[in-house]
Design a protein around this motif. Structure first.
Motif, short mmCIF file in Angstrom:
data_model
loop_
_atom_site.label_atom_id
_atom_site.label_comp_id
_atom_site.label_asym_id
_atom_site.label_seq_id
_atom_site.Cartn_x
_atom_site.Cartn_y
_atom_site.Cartn_z
N ASP A 180 0.92 -1.26 -0.27
CA ASP A 180 0.04 0.05 -0.06
C ASP A 180 0.97 1.14 0.03
N ALA A 181 0.48 2.42 -0.07
CA ALA A 181 0.71 3.64 0.01
C ALA A 181 1.58 4.06 1.09
N TYR A 182 1.18 3.36 2.47
CA TYR A 182 1.97 3.69 3.71
C TYR A 182 3.38 2.86 3.60
N ALA A 183 3.28 1.61 3.34
CA ALA A 183 4.64 1.05 3.18
C ALA A 183 5.53 1.75 1.99
N PHE A 184 4.89 1.91 0.93
CA PHE A 184 5.72 2.59 -0.24
C PHE A 184 6.31 3.66 0.19
N THR A 185 5.45 4.90 0.81
CA THR A 185 6.12 6.06 1.17
C THR A 185 7.09 5.97 2.19
N LYS A 186 6.91 5.07 3.13
CA LYS A 186 7.95 4.66 4.24
C LYS A 186 9.28 4.39 3.71
N ALA A 187 9.08 3.39 2.64
CA ALA A 187 10.33 3.00 2.09
C ALA A 187 11.14 4.21 1.53
N LEU A 188 10.47 5.03 0.65
CA LEU A 188 11.26 6.03 0.06
C LEU A 188 11.59 7.16 1.11
N GLY A 189 10.78 7.45 2.14
CA GLY A 189 11.29 8.41 3.20
C GLY A 189 12.66 7.92 3.66
N GLU A 190 12.94 6.50 4.02
CA GLU A 190 14.12 6.00 4.33
C GLU A 190 15.37 6.42 3.32
N GLN A 191 15.03 5.86 1.98
CA GLN A 191 15.91 6.71 0.97
C GLN A 191 16.22 7.99 1.13
N ALA A 192 15.25 8.89 1.29
CA ALA A 192 15.30 10.30 1.24
C ALA A 192 16.14 10.75 2.12
N VAL A 193 15.74 10.29 3.71
CA VAL A 193 16.50 11.01 4.60
C VAL A 193 17.88 10.41 4.73
N THR A 194 18.30 9.25 4.19
CA THR A 194 19.56 8.86 4.17
C THR A 194 20.55 9.66 3.07
N GLU A 195 19.73 10.07 2.09
CA GLU A 195 20.42 10.80 1.01
C GLU A 195 20.84 12.51 1.45
N VAL A 196 19.78 12.76 2.30
CA VAL A 196 19.98 14.28 2.54
C VAL A 196 20.36 14.57 3.76
N LYS A 197 20.68 13.68 4.82
CA LYS A 197 20.66 13.94 6.35
C LYS A 197 22.19 14.72 6.46
N GLY A 198 23.15 14.84 5.54
CA GLY A 198 24.36 15.46 5.67
C GLY A 198 25.08 15.10 6.95
N LYS A 199 25.25 16.13 7.98
CA LYS A 199 26.23 15.87 9.27
C LYS A 199 25.21 15.03 10.35
N VAL A 200 23.76 14.96 10.10
CA VAL A 200 22.84 14.72 11.03
C VAL A 200 22.95 12.99 11.10
N PRO A 201 23.08 12.64 12.56
CA PRO A 201 23.25 11.01 12.51
C PRO A 201 21.86 10.55 12.77
N VAL A 202 21.51 9.66 11.86
CA VAL A 202 20.18 9.10 11.70
C VAL A 202 20.13 7.65 12.11
N SER A 203 19.22 7.13 13.18
CA SER A 203 18.85 5.72 13.39
C SER A 203 17.20 5.59 12.95
N ILE A 204 17.30 4.41 12.26
CA ILE A 204 15.98 4.06 11.65
C ILE A 204 15.28 2.74 12.53
N VAL A 205 14.33 3.21 13.13
CA VAL A 205 13.42 1.95 14.21
C VAL A 205 12.40 1.52 13.10
N ARG A 206 12.29 0.32 12.74
CA ARG A 206 11.18 -0.05 12.33
C ARG A 206 10.37 -1.20 12.75
N PRO A 207 9.23 -0.87 13.56
CA PRO A 207 8.37 -1.74 14.06
C PRO A 207 7.46 -2.43 13.06
#
Length: 785
Positions: free
Chosen positions: A260-287
């Motif tokens: 569905d669109a929820y899982a689809f956009t969440k996957a792209l959101g992970e990709q987007a934040v990984t690309e643009v995070k710059g110096k910001v450290p990011v940890s992703i939690v997937r329930p």
């Protein structure tokens, strides 16, 4: 230890008014007493961020345990603690820059950790909404932090279902970095979705489409008046736009391998934040699928219904006889407190030690099989059945495991049958209890629609064969001290599924659903409660319609009575035949617009002598109106007067026809006909007849002039054409409602009264006036034409 590691830290949380967000706030305030929270909350039209937090977060029963602990300690109160430790700022993750003002931006920049839990969590969100929140939310936060030149630890909450419709192991790694990457460009998806939104909005405004919405509005509301029809038409247009974007989300997600669109956009959101995070450290939690609490803040705590609850309750109510799924498949659910503990543990580890991605799921280490879930649900509802409206226990069926296609076909057939039956019933002149049958059919059709939506939304999840790995979660669990493990349990193996389902989850969702769990009818209790509210001394005004509300008569019958008093028998026969032949035309005009019908019909009074009508109206009152009145309705008027309420009669009947009812009412508003200088009626109304939205305005003006409150007023009416008046007051009452109003009243929970004529009252289809003597019969009226 976790509490010590987060002591003195300022933690910002997005999505704090949601299920996970509320649990996070409660757990951090209770379990990490040394931290400070900054809640980023989108202001509503009525309330700022602070007021929304007070209403939507801190009034939740999740905080009862913390409130009690503070009271037992005898120190600061809960409100004092909130004032000291919590700051609310207005912001919106669907807006570039997060919509922060300068002061809030400065505070946001001082946070040590950002926990981003805001999301469009519905599996059927419109594609554009899911893109703006789920996809662009995480990179917007990273962009804002980079613009502020700060590098707090960003903990972004995603979902295990970013893995898509795969089978087998789903490891803790970015989808775009694994063998399942299909090369999607998230920026192109954003641009395409925004174009789609604009195109869909434009399509919804095409003349053909607007005409369709208008026709649907009239079909539902009838002659409810221009404002009500306009509002409903716009509501239908917006609903159509949303439906198109929901379907677009499903289609796009399915085309690239997501449920569905929820899982689809969440996957792209992970990709987007990984690309643009710059110096910001990011940890992703997937329930995985988050359900009610195992233990914290108390067993069974839940906020709103998640994925499984609508399906389970539909089964318990007898709506769903079967649901698609793989018996040996895994339903990967996880209690909310386990998810919250894992998020807090990741935040406590900090960016140096926390894994880039941590999955919080049960399927890979403590799987709940679909058949195990079904068997436990069926056993529990067999022992603890829900009850129908008649107070009879609902016997749950033996659950089958069909393919989604078969269930969809069954529901489609049931929907078609219900729609055809509903169409037939709506064409019949049903009222009162008979109309309630049609309304209950509409409710059943809506239930079928919901069941069909459940199959579309959740069928893929019950058929999912992915196994989400939790290696990093368990490594983090093993690194904790016994004290932390006791205080922040996120071990999926700690859940005993049969015990959790039967003693925690099912009792909780049944309680929150307010489903009927005891035998016997409760309709009477509900009606009595509504009636007590209507007859409270606190009410200010009671407004009544006349036809089919207080009397079983109408303007055609009143005219017939007056028009035939001076006709001989052959003339009466001709009148009856002519009037009955006109009935379909009159009914058609009335259905389209009540005011137009009155103008058209009242032209028949042209040339009628005013004095003669005044004399005959006395007989009309005695022989027709009172004999066809509803005794319970007249008693209700007197009850309101005894309670000190103002009573107002608002009717499309002509004023001379209802003059005899004046002793019952403080005010009568009726149709007025102009009089010629020669003492005859012109057949033309002198003012706009009080119908539709005019009635609502009359009530509003009257209340304002008399210092009364509309919200403390009652309105009684029988037709959907009276909807504006019913919606204008605080206490609407549908009396002997026709089919459309019966359906609306049932849907909105209004009081419905079914009042009947006294026994022995006239039952003629077309009542005629008593014949006068030959000498009295002067063909001054109707017979001379």
């Amino acid at each position: 230890m976790i509490a010590e590691q987060l002591a003195g830290k300022r933690i910002a949380i997005t999505g704090s008014t949601g299920f996970v967000g509320t649990a996070l706030v409660e757990r951090l305030l209770r379990g990490v007493p040394g931290c400070e929270l900054v809640l980023l909350i989108r202001p509503s039209k009525r309330h700022d961020a602070t007021e929304r937090a007070r209403r939507e977060i801190f009034k939740n029963n999740a905080f009862d345990r913390l409130k009690q602990e503070l009271a037992d300690a005898g120190g600061e109160t809960f409100d004092e603690m909130i004032l000291r430790r919590v700051t609310c700022i207005g912001g919106d993750v669907s807006t570039d820059g997060l919509g922060l003002n300068d002061t809030d931006r400065a505070l946001f920049s001082t946070c040590h950790t950002i926990i981003h839990s805001a999301a469009a969590v519905s599996f059927d969100s419109p594609l554009d909404l899911a893109v703006e929140i789920n996809l662009l939310g995480p990179p917007r936060i990273a962009d804002t932090l980079n613009a502020l030149n700060v590098t707090p630890h960003l903990v972004s909450v995603s979902t295990c279902y970013v893995a898509g419709n795969r089978r087998g192991n789903a490891p803790e790694m970015l989808v775009s970095q694994g063998p399942w990457d299909i090369g999607l460009d998230w920026r192109k998806e954003v641009a395409a979705t925004r174009r789609l939104r604009g195109d869909t909005e434009a399509a919804s405004r095409h003349p053909e489409q607007l005409a369709k919405f208008r026709a649907e509005a009239r079909q539902e509301l009838g002659a409810a008046g221009a404002p009500a029809l306009a509002s409903k038409t716009e509501h239908l247009r917006l609903a159509w736009v949303k439906a198109q974007l929901v379907e677009a989300g499903r289609a796009r997600a399915a085309s690239v391998g997501w449920p569905d669109a929820y899982a689809f956009t969440k996957a792209l959101g992970e990709q987007a934040v990984t690309e643009v995070k710059g110096k910001v450290p990011v940890s992703i939690v997937r329930p995985s699928i988050i359900e009610s609490a195992l233990a914290e803040p108390f067993p069974g705590w839940i906020r709103g219904f998640r994925m499984a609850e609508p399906v389970i309750l539909s089964y318990a109510r007898g709506l769903l006889k079967e649901f698609p799924g793989v018996p040996e498949g895994t339903v990967d659910v996880i209690p909310v407190d386990i998810v919250v503990s894992a998020i807090i543990a990741v935040a406590a580890l900090g960016p140096e030690k926390a894994a880039p991605i941590t999955q919080v799921a049960s399927g890979g280490i403590n799987p709940l099989k679909y058949k195990t879930l079904v068997d436990n649900v069926r056993a529990w509802f067999t022992e603890h059945p829900l009850y129908d409206e008649e107070g009879q226990p609902i016997v749950v069926p033996e659950w089958q495991f069909p393919a989604r296609g078969r269930v969809k076909e069954q529901l489609q057939r049931a929907k078609q049958i219900a729609e055809r039956t509903e169409k037939v019933l709506q064409a019949l002149p049903l009222r009162g209890k008979q109309a309630a049958w049609a309304a209950s059919l509409e409710e059943k059709k809506n239930e079928i629609d919901r069941a069909y939506e459940y199959v579309l939304l959740y069928g893929l999840y019950t058929e999912c064969e992915a196994i989400y790995q939790v290696d990093r979660l368990m490594e983090m669990w093993a690194s904790l001290s016994p004290e932390d493990q006791a205080a922040f349990n996120f071990d999926p193996t700690s859940v005993d599924w049969p015990t959790y389902i039967s003693t925690i989850h099912l009792p909780s969702i049944v309680h929150h659903s307010r489903a009927k769990t005891k035998p016997g009818k409760n309709k009477v209790d509900r009606e009595a409660r509504l009636r007590r509210s209507v007859l409270s001394p606190d009410r200010h005004l009671a407004a009544f319609d006349l036809e089919n509300t207080l009397i079983a008569s109408n303007v055609v019958e009143s005219y017939s009575f007056l028009a035939t008093r001076r006709l001989n028998m052959p003339e009466r026969v001709r009148y009856v035949v002519r009037t009955l032949a006109e009935a379909p035309t009159l009914s058609s005009i009335d259905r389209k617009d009540r005011a137009d019908f009155l103008r058209f019909f009242y032209r028949r009074y042209e040339d009628a002598p005013v004095e003669q009508i005044a004399e005959d109206s006395k007989e009309l009152l005695a022989q027709l109106i009172l004999t066809k009145s509803f005794p319970a309705g007249l008693r209700r008027v007197r009850e309101h007067r005894a309670l000190g309420h103002r009573t107002v009669l608002i009717t499309g009947a002509l004023s001379f026809a209802v003059e005899g009812l004046r002793p019952l009412f403080d005010e009568i508003v009726a149709a007025e006909m102009s009089v010629r200088p020669d003492g005859t009626y012109s057949g033309n109304l002198s003012v706009v007849p009080p119908t539709g939205e005019t009635r609502a305005q009359i009530l509003a003006d009257y209340c304002e002039a008399e210092g009364l409150k509309l919200e403390e007023s009652i309105a009684y009416a029988d037709s959907s054409s009276d909807l504006p008046m019913l919606e204008a007051v605080g206490f609407p009452v549908a009396v002997n409602p026709e089919t459309r109003l019966a359906a609306i009243a049932r849907k909105r929970g209004w009081l419905v009264e079914n009042w009947e004529k006294a026994s022995g009252a006239p039952t003629k289809v077309l009542p005629l006036g008593n014949m006068l003597s030959e000498r009295e019969r002067r063909r001054q009226f109707e017979g001379s034409r």
